[in-house]
Design an enzyme around this catalytic site. Structure first.
Site, PDB file in Angstrom:
ATOM      1  N   GLU A  79      42.701 111.677  65.507  1.00 30.66           N
ATOM      2  CA  GLU A  79      42.296 112.149  66.832  1.00 30.66           C
ATOM      3  C   GLU A  79      43.338 111.755  67.885  1.00 30.66           C
ATOM      4  O   GLU A  79      43.794 112.586  68.654  1.00 30.66           O
ATOM      5  CB  GLU A  79      40.926 111.556  67.208  1.00 30.66           C
ATOM      6  CG  GLU A  79      39.768 112.140  66.426  1.00 30.66           C
ATOM      7  CD  GLU A  79      39.468 113.569  66.830  1.00 30.66           C
ATOM      8  OE1 GLU A  79      39.743 113.948  67.987  1.00 30.66           O
ATOM      9  OE2 GLU A  79      38.961 114.317  65.967  1.00 30.66           O
ATOM     10  N   ARG A 115      48.439  78.556  72.233  1.00 29.82           N
ATOM     11  CA  ARG A 115      47.099  78.434  71.679  1.00 29.82           C
ATOM     12  C   ARG A 115      47.143  78.141  70.179  1.00 29.82           C
ATOM     13  O   ARG A 115      46.374  77.339  69.667  1.00 29.82           O
ATOM     14  CB  ARG A 115      46.314  79.717  71.948  1.00 29.82           C
ATOM     15  CG  ARG A 115      44.838  79.640  71.608  1.00 29.82           C
ATOM     16  CD  ARG A 115      44.077  80.829  72.165  1.00 29.82           C
ATOM     17  NE  ARG A 115      44.476  82.082  71.562  1.00 29.82           N
ATOM     18  CZ  ARG A 115      45.133  83.045  72.199  1.00 29.82           C
ATOM     19  NH1 ARG A 115      45.490  82.883  73.462  1.00 29.82           N
ATOM     20  NH2 ARG A 115      45.454  84.173  71.583  1.00 29.82           N
ATOM     21  N   GLU A 148      51.199  95.566  63.611  1.00 32.64           N
ATOM     22  CA  GLU A 148      49.785  95.577  63.222  1.00 32.64           C
ATOM     23  C   GLU A 148      49.226  96.968  63.478  1.00 32.64           C
ATOM     24  O   GLU A 148      49.404  97.528  64.560  1.00 32.64           O
ATOM     25  CB  GLU A 148      48.985  94.549  64.015  1.00 32.64           C
ATOM     26  CG  GLU A 148      47.532  94.487  63.561  1.00 32.64           C
ATOM     27  CD  GLU A 148      46.648  93.661  64.481  1.00 32.64           C
ATOM     28  OE1 GLU A 148      46.002  92.725  63.997  1.00 32.64           O
ATOM     29  OE2 GLU A 148      46.618  93.959  65.690  1.00 32.64           O
ATOM     30  N   GLU A 167      32.253  96.340  73.480  1.00 35.19           N
ATOM     31  CA  GLU A 167      32.021  94.944  73.104  1.00 35.19           C
ATOM     32  C   GLU A 167      33.033  94.033  73.796  1.00 35.19           C
ATOM     33  O   GLU A 167      32.694  92.950  74.283  1.00 35.19           O
ATOM     34  CB  GLU A 167      32.133  94.812  71.580  1.00 35.19           C
ATOM     35  CG  GLU A 167      31.670  93.476  71.016  1.00 35.19           C
ATOM     36  CD  GLU A 167      32.812  92.499  70.810  1.00 35.19           C
ATOM     37  OE1 GLU A 167      32.547  91.339  70.445  1.00 35.19           O
ATOM     38  OE2 GLU A 167      33.977  92.896  71.038  1.00 35.19           O
ATOM     39  N   HIS A 168      34.281  94.495  73.866  1.00 37.94           N
ATOM     40  CA  HIS A 168      35.330  93.705  74.531  1.00 37.94           C
ATOM     41  C   HIS A 168      35.025  93.548  76.017  1.00 37.94           C
ATOM     42  O   HIS A 168      35.183  92.456  76.586  1.00 37.94           O
ATOM     43  CB  HIS A 168      36.684  94.381  74.333  1.00 37.94           C
ATOM     44  CG  HIS A 168      37.809  93.691  75.047  1.00 37.94           C
ATOM     45  ND1 HIS A 168      38.369  92.515  74.600  1.00 37.94           N
ATOM     46  CD2 HIS A 168      38.463  94.015  76.198  1.00 37.94           C
ATOM     47  CE1 HIS A 168      39.328  92.141  75.439  1.00 37.94           C
ATOM     48  NE2 HIS A 168      39.407  93.030  76.407  1.00 37.94           N
TER      49      HIS A 168
END
Length: 248
Positions: free
Chosen positions: A53, A71, A154, A169-170
């Site tokens: 798409e 981190r 990635e 959700e983010h």
């Protein structure tokens, strides 16, 4: 805050190194985007169907890279960053159907110049929060002026429904600063399951439509066409017979 004072020439040399470092990842994204475009066009021409798409690529900023290396820990060098952070360059491929995800993954795995480092299937094995996607980590050969560099990219492949859920959700986690009430976590998981059910139903409908399409094509078997750059070109049946070696 530590005061880092370096000579101007040394700062300029480091700037050039960092620029070259990020350019490698930019060129790796270009390589992958070109590969995906070729696969899209080939699939469209041969199957009259595009499994992709849309795609979206992104390159981490130096600030984002720095936050992640602090981190995670690890050596504060460009070689250390390259070996420990594998998502500096990322591409998200959004498909219509779940079967398209595995089809695209296989097509990319068949590319001989891509070195597949890992595949994580969060569709068959979703994350506890309901997240579903297929993640691939590949090495792309990038040819710089002073030699070849293998660069990690990635790749995330998911359906439209999976992408919609992941995006919302983010946003919810960002709004709550990652402290989401348990009730909302449960509702998010249910929403992920509902989105997956929708994917399954839409794929079933697509298969039924494909069967109808094939039946219609069989009824019009005397018409043969080639589609190039949205232009239909008729193919003489005699040419197809010659290519098949059938003189009749």
């Amino acid at each position: 805050m530590t005061d880092i004072s370096l000579p101007l020439e040394q700062m300029r040399a480091l700037q050039k190194k960092l620029t070259r470092f990020l350019m490698m990842y930019k060129f790796a994204l270009h390589e992958m985007e070109t590969k995906i475009e070729i696969l899209q066009e080939e699939f469209q021409m041969l199957h009259d169907y595009n499994p992709i798409e849309h795609t979206k690529s992104r390159l981490k900023s130096p600030e984002s890279i720095m936050r992640k290396i602090y981190r995670k820990g690890g050596p504060l060098s460009l070689d250390g960053i390259k070996s420990s952070i594998h998502d500096i360059a990322g591409i998200r491929i959004t498909c219509s159907f779940i079967s398209d995800i595995y089809r695209i993954s296989q097509m990319l795995q068949n590319q001989k110049d891509l070195n597949v480092l890992s595949i994580k299937d969060y569709i068959k094995y979703p994350k506890p929060n309901g997240y579903k996607s297929l993640h691939m980590l590949v090495e792309v050969p990038v040819f710089m002026s002073d030699g070849e560099e293998p660069v990690c990219v990635e790749i995330q492949i998911r359906t439209i429904a999976m992408d919609f859920w992941a995006s919302l959700e983010h946003k919810i986690f960002y709004k709550y600063n990652e402290s989401v009430p348990e009730r909302l976590l449960q509702d998010l998981k249910k929403a992920a399951d509902t989105a997956y059910e929708l994917d399954i139903k839409m794929e079933q409908l697509q298969r039924e439509m494909e069967e109808i399409k094939l039946a219609n094509q069989a009824a019009a078997a005397g018409e043969f066409q080639l589609l190039i750059d949205d232009r239909k070109i008729n193919i003489p049946e005699n040419l197809l017979r010659l290519l098949s070696g059938d003189p009749e």
